[in-house]
Design an enzyme around this catalytic site. Sequence first.
Site, mmCIF file in Angstrom:
data_model
loop_
_atom_site.group_PDB
_atom_site.id
_atom_site.type_symbol
_atom_site.label_atom_id
_atom_site.label_comp_id
_atom_site.label_asym_id
_atom_site.label_seq_id
_atom_site.Cartn_x
_atom_site.Cartn_y
_atom_site.Cartn_z
ATOM 1 N N HIS A 20 99.405 80.189 27.567
ATOM 2 C CA HIS A 20 98.808 81.393 26.996
ATOM 3 C C HIS A 20 99.718 81.984 25.923
ATOM 4 C CE1 HIS A 20 97.653 85.834 27.436
ATOM 5 N NE2 HIS A 20 96.563 85.239 26.985
ATOM 6 N N HIS B 69 97.370 89.070 18.236
ATOM 7 C CA HIS B 69 96.485 89.615 19.268
ATOM 8 C C HIS B 69 95.947 90.993 18.890
ATOM 9 C CE1 HIS B 69 95.417 91.695 23.046
ATOM 10 N NE2 HIS B 69 95.009 90.493 23.433
#
EC number: 3.1.4.46
Length: 264
Positions: free
Chosen positions: A22, A65
């Site tokens: 991740h 992000h």
Amino acid sequence: MSDGGAPTVEFLRHGGRIAMAHRGFTSFRLPMNSMGAFQEAAKLGFRYIETDVRATRDGVAVILHDRRLAPGVGLSGAVDRLDWRDVRKAQLGAGQSIPTLEDLLTALPDMRVNIDIKAASAIEPTVNVIERCNAHNRVLIGSFSERRRRRALRLLTKRVASSAGTGALLAWLTARPLGSRAYAWRMMRDIDCVQLPSRLGGVPVITPARVRGFHAAGRQVHAWTVDEPDVMHTLLDMDVDGIITDRADLLRDVLIARGEWDGA
């Protein structure tokens, strides 16, 4: 382990568990979503990473992000209101800068990349990079927005793997009557796997029955974001096809202990 149905897309053809780092692997010193973190995951033997894509004002697909740049990077503001010539100067720490999606696909040509498209403005830039790099077989398109996910799929010239957006998953998980369940499956007709949290608000989301149901429909099941070895073992015992983790080192150890590690 079930094969979750025969995958029709190259991205999911692996032959074992899919271990996905991740936002890369930080090695406790590198920023997430940095080229260094992606390279660390590759050094561990991972063949799959998950990442987030946004776009600059001038249409460059970047790995990021949050919409707003974090404090301390030497630049402030929302990435979609800044040009790439400025964003590229931001320093994430540990000598790392914000990479572009093209940087990632070019630097790690054997890596398979699970892309979460974070904003509508990033759809076309993401598609353009995939087309330019001819990376259709090694990307998976996902998004919390069904609209973003489906628009990206429509714009791509070749079939790519795709995971369900939140709307489709909620439709499936809450469907009860036959008519509702049929609608839920229609919502998921163009997806190849589901990527779910193991629990939500303390309630189990991934259960043996749900894994069997998705497998019966030919969909793989990936769990996110799982960092505890005991939970990893529990999910693997349920026959999930993949695990997404911040602790690539621990997932690797778990798979080695189970005799299921083959370089991810």
